[in-house]
Design a protein around this motif. Structure first.
Motif, PDB file in Angstrom:
ATOM      1  N   ALA A   1       0.832  -1.199   0.000  1.00 36.87           N
ATOM      2  CA  ALA A   1       0.000   0.000   0.000  1.00 36.87           C
ATOM      3  C   ALA A   1       0.868   1.252   0.000  1.00 36.87           C
ATOM      4  N   PHE A   2       1.890   1.262   0.852  1.00 40.14           N
ATOM      5  CA  PHE A   2       2.692   2.475   0.921  1.00 40.14           C
ATOM      6  C   PHE A   2       3.638   2.590  -0.268  1.00 40.14           C
ATOM      7  N   ALA A   3       4.043   1.443  -0.823  1.00 40.53           N
ATOM      8  CA  ALA A   3       4.881   1.522  -2.023  1.00 40.53           C
ATOM      9  C   ALA A   3       4.121   2.207  -3.152  1.00 40.53           C
ATOM     10  N   SER A   4       2.792   1.961  -3.205  1.00 42.62           N
ATOM     11  CA  SER A   4       2.031   2.586  -4.291  1.00 42.62           C
ATOM     12  C   SER A   4       1.854   4.079  -4.046  1.00 42.62           C
ATOM     13  N   ILE A   5       1.924   4.516  -2.795  1.00 39.78           N
ATOM     14  CA  ILE A   5       1.816   5.946  -2.506  1.00 39.78           C
ATOM     15  C   ILE A   5       3.079   6.677  -2.959  1.00 39.78           C
ATOM     16  N   GLY A   6       4.207   5.960  -2.954  1.00 44.38           N
ATOM     17  CA  GLY A   6       5.463   6.596  -3.348  1.00 44.38           C
ATOM     18  C   GLY A   6       5.416   7.227  -4.725  1.00 44.38           C
ATOM     19  N   ALA A   7       4.559   6.690  -5.599  1.00 41.59           N
ATOM     20  CA  ALA A   7       4.466   7.238  -6.952  1.00 41.59           C
ATOM     21  C   ALA A   7       3.965   8.681  -6.950  1.00 41.59           C
ATOM     22  N   TYR A   8       3.149   9.042  -5.933  1.00 44.81           N
ATOM     23  CA  TYR A   8       2.620  10.407  -5.904  1.00 44.81           C
ATOM     24  C   TYR A   8       3.725  11.439  -5.836  1.00 44.81           C
ATOM     25  N   GLY A   9       4.750  11.147  -5.030  1.00 55.51           N
ATOM     26  CA  GLY A   9       5.854  12.091  -4.924  1.00 55.51           C
ATOM     27  C   GLY A   9       6.458  12.370  -6.286  1.00 55.51           C
ATOM     28  N   ILE A  10       6.666  11.297  -7.053  1.00 59.96           N
ATOM     29  CA  ILE A  10       7.293  11.442  -8.364  1.00 59.96           C
ATOM     30  C   ILE A  10       6.370  12.181  -9.333  1.00 59.96           C
ATOM     31  N   ILE A  11       5.085  11.784  -9.362  1.00 61.08           N
ATOM     32  CA  ILE A  11       4.152  12.402 -10.306  1.00 61.08           C
ATOM     33  C   ILE A  11       3.960  13.877  -9.980  1.00 61.08           C
ATOM     34  N   LEU A  12       3.700  14.174  -8.688  1.00 61.38           N
ATOM     35  CA  LEU A  12       3.452  15.558  -8.307  1.00 61.38           C
ATOM     36  C   LEU A  12       4.714  16.401  -8.457  1.00 61.38           C
ATOM     37  N   GLY A  13       5.876  15.808  -8.132  1.00 62.93           N
ATOM     38  CA  GLY A  13       7.124  16.542  -8.321  1.00 62.93           C
ATOM     39  C   GLY A  13       7.311  16.909  -9.781  1.00 62.93           C
ATOM     40  N   GLY A  14       7.003  15.968 -10.671  1.00 62.63           N
ATOM     41  CA  GLY A  14       7.133  16.237 -12.089  1.00 62.63           C
ATOM     42  C   GLY A  14       6.156  17.297 -12.560  1.00 62.63           C
ATOM     43  N   TRP A  15       4.948  17.277 -12.010  1.00 64.06           N
ATOM     44  CA  TRP A  15       3.935  18.240 -12.436  1.00 64.06           C
ATOM     45  C   TRP A  15       4.241  19.631 -11.888  1.00 64.06           C
ATOM     46  N   ALA A  16       4.618  19.694 -10.590  1.00 65.49           N
ATOM     47  CA  ALA A  16       4.773  20.984  -9.926  1.00 65.49           C
ATOM     48  C   ALA A  16       5.980  21.764 -10.439  1.00 65.49           C
ATOM     49  N   SER A  17       6.946  21.067 -11.071  1.00 68.79           N
ATOM     50  CA  SER A  17       8.162  21.760 -11.498  1.00 68.79           C
ATOM     51  C   SER A  17       7.919  22.718 -12.654  1.00 68.79           C
ATOM     52  N   ASN A  18       6.785  22.594 -13.349  1.00 67.19           N
ATOM     53  CA  ASN A  18       6.494  23.438 -14.496  1.00 67.19           C
ATOM     54  C   ASN A  18       7.581  23.330 -15.554  1.00 67.19           C
ATOM     55  N   SER A  19       7.968  22.104 -15.860  1.00 63.02           N
ATOM     56  CA  SER A  19       8.997  21.880 -16.878  1.00 63.02           C
ATOM     57  C   SER A  19       8.589  20.650 -17.671  1.00 63.02           C
ATOM     58  N   LYS A  20       8.803  20.706 -19.001  1.00 63.45           N
ATOM     59  CA  LYS A  20       8.270  19.579 -19.779  1.00 63.45           C
ATOM     60  C   LYS A  20       9.036  18.298 -19.513  1.00 63.45           C
ATOM     61  N   TYR A  21      10.334  18.403 -19.246  1.00 63.95           N
ATOM     62  CA  TYR A  21      11.085  17.183 -18.946  1.00 63.95           C
ATOM     63  C   TYR A  21      10.562  16.529 -17.674  1.00 63.95           C
ATOM     64  N   SER A  22      10.312  17.375 -16.673  1.00 65.24           N
ATOM     65  CA  SER A  22       9.817  16.833 -15.405  1.00 65.24           C
ATOM     66  C   SER A  22       8.455  16.193 -15.588  1.00 65.24           C
ATOM     67  N   LEU A  23       7.572  16.878 -16.336  1.00 64.08           N
ATOM     68  CA  LEU A  23       6.234  16.344 -16.523  1.00 64.08           C
ATOM     69  C   LEU A  23       6.284  15.000 -17.244  1.00 64.08           C
ATOM     70  N   LEU A  24       7.127  14.915 -18.282  1.00 64.59           N
ATOM     71  CA  LEU A  24       7.244  13.652 -19.007  1.00 64.59           C
ATOM     72  C   LEU A  24       7.751  12.552 -18.079  1.00 64.59           C
ATOM     73  N   GLY A  25       8.741  12.896 -17.243  1.00 68.93           N
ATOM     74  CA  GLY A  25       9.255  11.914 -16.295  1.00 68.93           C
ATOM     75  C   GLY A  25       8.170  11.452 -15.349  1.00 68.93           C
ATOM     76  N   GLY A  26       7.370  12.402 -14.839  1.00 69.30           N
ATOM     77  CA  GLY A  26       6.310  12.049 -13.910  1.00 69.30           C
ATOM     78  C   GLY A  26       5.268  11.157 -14.553  1.00 69.30           C
ATOM     79  N   LEU A  27       4.890  11.480 -15.808  1.00 70.98           N
ATOM     80  CA  LEU A  27       3.871  10.669 -16.487  1.00 70.98           C
ATOM     81  C   LEU A  27       4.384   9.265 -16.758  1.00 70.98           C
ATOM     82  N   ARG A  28       5.640   9.178 -17.209  1.00 70.31           N
ATOM     83  CA  ARG A  28       6.219   7.846 -17.426  1.00 70.31           C
ATOM     84  C   ARG A  28       6.193   7.035 -16.152  1.00 70.31           C
ATOM     85  N   SER A  29       6.538   7.706 -15.052  1.00 65.65           N
ATOM     86  CA  SER A  29       6.575   7.004 -13.778  1.00 65.65           C
ATOM     87  C   SER A  29       5.200   6.486 -13.403  1.00 65.65           C
ATOM     88  N   ALA A  30       4.159   7.322 -13.631  1.00 67.07           N
ATOM     89  CA  ALA A  30       2.807   6.896 -13.273  1.00 67.07           C
ATOM     90  C   ALA A  30       2.443   5.609 -14.003  1.00 67.07           C
TER      91      ALA A  30
END
Lengths: 171, 356
Positions: B130-159
């Motif tokens: 359960a908590f391992a699946s929560i870890g993905a939020y950090g990556i996705i939100l970090g990628g989204w919040a950075s306001n950078s296309k590389y970060s967003l792509l990384g976050g989406l791939r991770s999701a």
């Protein structure tokens, strides 16, 4: 102590649910939903249904909400077309639920039969995962299979919707 | 009330000890990874700081601590700060249910203390998932919040990647759960005592060797390590979801990744390789009459197993190139998933035919 936890979880669930629909930014809505899922899981733990709590977090928070986030980020939703003129429907559903809640509160102690006394002991003897599995695969086997059939249909439907070129060129 | 506070104090002490060990392991890993990669590529690895470079992690930590903390223009500041925390907390919280050694209980001022596991809850492994699946939020939100296309792509791939491979992790361990009949990691480990032929990788009637392979591959994907490091692919996305992060926030993501590696290694050791059980029946110390110190031998075995896995992570990184994205998805859904499902069917039939 248990009452305290219940009221904490209930209050947070209520507030977070309102925030899900009230917040302007869809990402914040998704996060409130995450908070709500966690507190529902907490409610399950306080009812000694640890298995349900874990599954709640794994399925809803871990998979479904991640997909929501995925879509929200890709679509970049506009803020003004959020409610899609659903106020009448929402009003009817909300009113029904409110009347139901009031009636249940008034009927408290009379309408709901008390739970069988030995349930708790059975659960503690077996561990609630085992108890749940036993109930699902013996008493409730038929509804369980029906549910899985419905899910299978939904799965096939999703594949057909996603793959429009089935039967045409090589898929 | 004193009993409650005593219990609290004991638990906090255990948590502090485990966190200390995990952080120390993370520090060792950052150095070990560079050293092992260096040796595999016929280099020396870091040699400058301290004798033979062993103080390098401390230098790295100090450097990150004193770096300027930059929040990029146009970033969502709240989410940008929240994401590293959301990545790190789930990575560390899973250690609460890992049994590091035998369950020797002893009494301390009237309360029972289990020194080598913080909490033995009856859904142990589900709690970790359960908590391992929560870890993905950090990556996705970090990628989204950075306001950078590389970060967003990384976050989406991770999701997408986390959803695909989490399923395989969950299905791979079902075979072990069928054999053990419990979700508690303590009980699962105890059921594997008495020699390596009782470990669930080899145990009759249904050796979990395929499940083990699926688990290890999916675990590598879950932790975003080579060859599944698409969320941070440095040759395509600069650094993926943490492109815009610097200083301690970057360090949080970094620690989370390594803590996750330690966690999946511990779970693999506990579920498939007998946990703290030695590969021979009993312990040597017990045979020579030092039974009260047998726990030291058990912990040593657990450490050896966990570190073998961590070494495997480095080995893969030195050996394999990165997968293409469609290969990653195809491999996850069309190869790993059928193997894991098949393993469940075979294990169930075997356990039904040869009940123990």
């Amino acid at each position: 102590m248990e009452q305290l936890f219940f009221f904490y979880f209930a209050a947070v669930i209520a507030v977070a649910s309102v925030l899900v629909v009230a917040l302007r930014n869809p990402i914040y809505s998704a996060l409130s939903l995450l908070i709500m899922f966690f507190h529902v899981a907490g409610l399950y733990v306080s009812l000694r249904a640890e298995f349900l709590a874990a599954v709640q977090v794994i399925v809803y928070a871990g998979a479904i909400l991640v997909l929501y986030l995925f879509v929200v980020m890709l679509l970049n939703l506009k803020q003004d077309d959020r409610y899609h003129r659903q106020w009448p429907v929402a009003g009817v559903v909300g009113l029904t639920l409110a009347v139901e809640a009031v009636m249940l509160t008034l009927l408290k102690g009379r309408a709901i039969p008390p739970a069988p006394a030995n349930t708790n002991e059975t659960v503690e003897g077996l561990g609630n995962t085992e108890a749940l599995g036993d109930a699902l695969y013996s008493t409730y086997l038929f509804p369980f299979e029906v549910a899985s059939l419905i899910l299978l249909v939904a799965m096939i439907g999703a594949i057909i919707l996603a793959k429009k070129d089935i039967g045409g060129s090589e898929a | 009330m004193t009993e409650l506070s005593l219990r609290l104090a004991v638990s906090l002490a255990q948590i502090a000890a485990v966190m200390g060990v995990v952080m120390l392991t993370v520090m060792i890993l950052t150095l070990a990874e560079r050293k092992v990669l260096g040796w595999m590529q016929d280099r020396m690895g870091p040699m400058e700081v301290g004798p033979y470079g062993i103080l390098q992690p401390i230098a790295d930590g100090l450097k990150l601590f004193f770096k300027e903390d930059i929040v990029p223009a146009g970033a969502n500041k709240f989410m940008f700060s929240l994401a590293p925390i959301l990545a790190m907390v789930p990575a560390l919280i899973g250690f609460a249910v890992i049994p590091f050694g035998p369950s020797n209980k002893f009494e301390l001022f009237g309360i029972t203390v289990e020194p080598f596991v913080i909490s033995d809850i009856n859904i142990g492994i589900l709690y970790i998932l359960a908590f391992a699946s929560i870890g993905a939020y950090g990556i996705i939100l970090g990628g989204w919040a950075s306001n950078s296309k590389y970060s967003l792509l990384g976050g989406l791939r991770s999701a997408a990647q986390v959803i695909s491979y989490e399923l395989n992790v969950g299905l791979a361990i079902v075979g072990v759960l069928i054999l053990a009949g419990s979700l508690s990691l303590v009980k699962i480990t105890e059921a594997q005592s008495g020699g390596f032929w009782h470990w669930y990788v080899f145990a009759l009637p249904a050796p979990q060797i395929f499940a083990f392979v699926v688990y290890v591959i999916s675990a590598v994907a879950e932790t975003n390590r080579v060859p599944f490091d698409l969320p941070e692919a440095e040759s395509e996305l600069v650094a993926g979801f943490f492109t815009e992060y610097s200083g301690m926030r970057f360090a949080f993501f970094f620690i989370a990744e390594y803590a996750n590696m330690v966690l999946v290694s511990c779970v693999a050791a506990a579920m498939f390789l007998g946990g703290w059980n030695a590969p021979y029946p009993g312990t040597i110390l017990e045979h020579v009459g030092l039974g009260q110190f047998a726990w030291a031998e058990n912990i040593a075995w657990f450490t050896v197993k966990a570190y073998l896995f961590l070494f495997l992570f480095f080995w893969l990184r030195a050996t394999l190139p990165r997968l293409r994205y469609d290969q990653l998805m195809k491999f996850g859904w069309k190869v790993m998933l059928p193997i894991a499902l098949g393993n469940i069917v075979v294990t169930s039939i075997a356990v039904y035919l040869f009940p123990r």
